[in-house]
Design an enzyme around this catalytic site. Sequence first.
Site, PDB file in Angstrom:
ATOM      1  CG  ASP A  88       5.485  -0.618  -0.605  1.00 48.96           C
ATOM      2  OD1 ASP A  88       5.606  -1.232   0.305  1.00 48.96           O
ATOM      3  OD2 ASP A  88       6.619  -0.052  -0.859  1.00 48.96           O
ATOM      4  CD  GLU A  94       9.971  -3.189   1.332  1.00 48.90           C
ATOM      5  OE1 GLU A  94      11.726  -3.895   1.516  1.00 48.90           O
ATOM      6  OE2 GLU A  94      10.002  -3.343   0.213  1.00 48.90           O
TER       7      GLU A  94
END
Length: 381
Positions: free
Chosen positions: A76, A138
Site C-alpha cells: 500500500d 501498513e
Amino acid sequence: MTARSMRTYEILEKLVGFPSIVGTPNNDIVEWIAAYLSSFGIKSHVLAGPEGDRANLFATIGPVDRPGYILSGHMDVVPAGEAGWNSDPFALRADGEKLYGRGTSDMKGFLAAVLAAVPALVAAPLARPIHLAFSYDEEAGCRGVPHLLTRLPDLCLAPLGAIIGEPSGMQAILAHKGKAAARVTITGRTGHSSRPDLGLNAIHAMTEVLQASVAAAAELTNGPFEREFEPPYSSISVGTIRGGQAVNVIPDHCSLEIEARAISSAEPQTLLAPVRTVAAALTARGFEVDWQLLSAYPALLLASSSPLAALLEDLTGIEPLAAVSYGTEAGLYQQAGIDAIVCGPGDIARAHKPNEFILTSELAACQTMIEMLGQICCRQT
C-alpha cells in the site's frame, strides 16, 4: 539501462501503476505479483484480511523444510492528492537516475528489487529458503501484517530473521520507537449559546482531555531515556481537534486524535492511559465518550551483536544505524519472536511528499543485496 536494470524498472513501473492506496482494495496488485511469481514456478499464498477486499501475500523460494529469511514489504501507499506533483503520481517517470512516482521510495522500490532478484534466486541452489511477505495497510498503522504473522507457523518453519525493506538508504537499522494512535470523541448536548446552562459543551469538555495530553507529554520528557533515539524519551502529541458548528451554537460534538511514540522499554498504549482516564471521567457529567484505537505497533530493538545485524553489515558493507524515529512492521515481527531489521532502498525524507522518487543506483544496490543473501543461503547448512 542494462538488461538487469531494465527488468527492475519495468517491474517498478508496473507496481507504481497500481493505485494501491491504504485502506482500499488491493486485489489488482496482489494478483499481478502472484502471476509474476507463478511464471517462475513459485506458489503464492494469498491471505485475505478480515476486511474481505484486501490481502497479504506470502511465497517461498527454496526448500520449505528448513528455516530461512523473510523479505518483508508493504504493497500500500499513502494518497497522492497533495499539490506539487509534476507528473501523474501513478505513472513512473524517469529523469536521469531519478524515478518518480508514489511509492517509489515507500516502498514499492524494495518490492521491485525483490521481484527483479527472483530469477537469480530461483536459479540458485538454495540450502535455506527466502520468503517473500508482502502486506497491506501498513500506512494505516500496520493493520495487515498481524494477520500474516498469525498464519506464519502454517507457512514456514521459524525464520532466522526478517528484513523489512523500508527506505533506509541501504543502511540497516536496529531500532525504532513503537506507536499507538487513538481518536477521542465527546458527545454533549447542543443549544443556543445564550443558555450554556442548558447544554453540554463538548469542546469545553475536550479541553480537559487536551490538558491531560499536554501534561502527560511534559512528564515523559523526564524519562526514562534511551539515548539511541531522537528525542531519547517517549512522546505524546495531539494531531487534530475538530468540533463545533457556529459561535452561537453550543457544540455537542468534538473529536481529538492523539498519538504516543514509545521507546523500547515502554508500551505505547500504556502511555495514553492517563489521557484515557480523564476522558472516561467525563461520562459522570453526562457526556458520551468514545475512545477508538486507530493503530498500534511495538518498538523494535535488535542487539548490535545479533547474527542478523552482522549479516546485514556483510551484505551492505555499512555499519548498522542504532535507531530511527519512524516506525515499521519490524516491531511486530520481533513481537512474534522473529529477529527483525530494517534495510531498504530510498530515503524516508522523500516519502509522503509530491514528486517522491528513488534512484536507479539504490534499486541496483538493493537487488545486489538480495542476490547476495541468496548466495549465502546456498552455503548455509
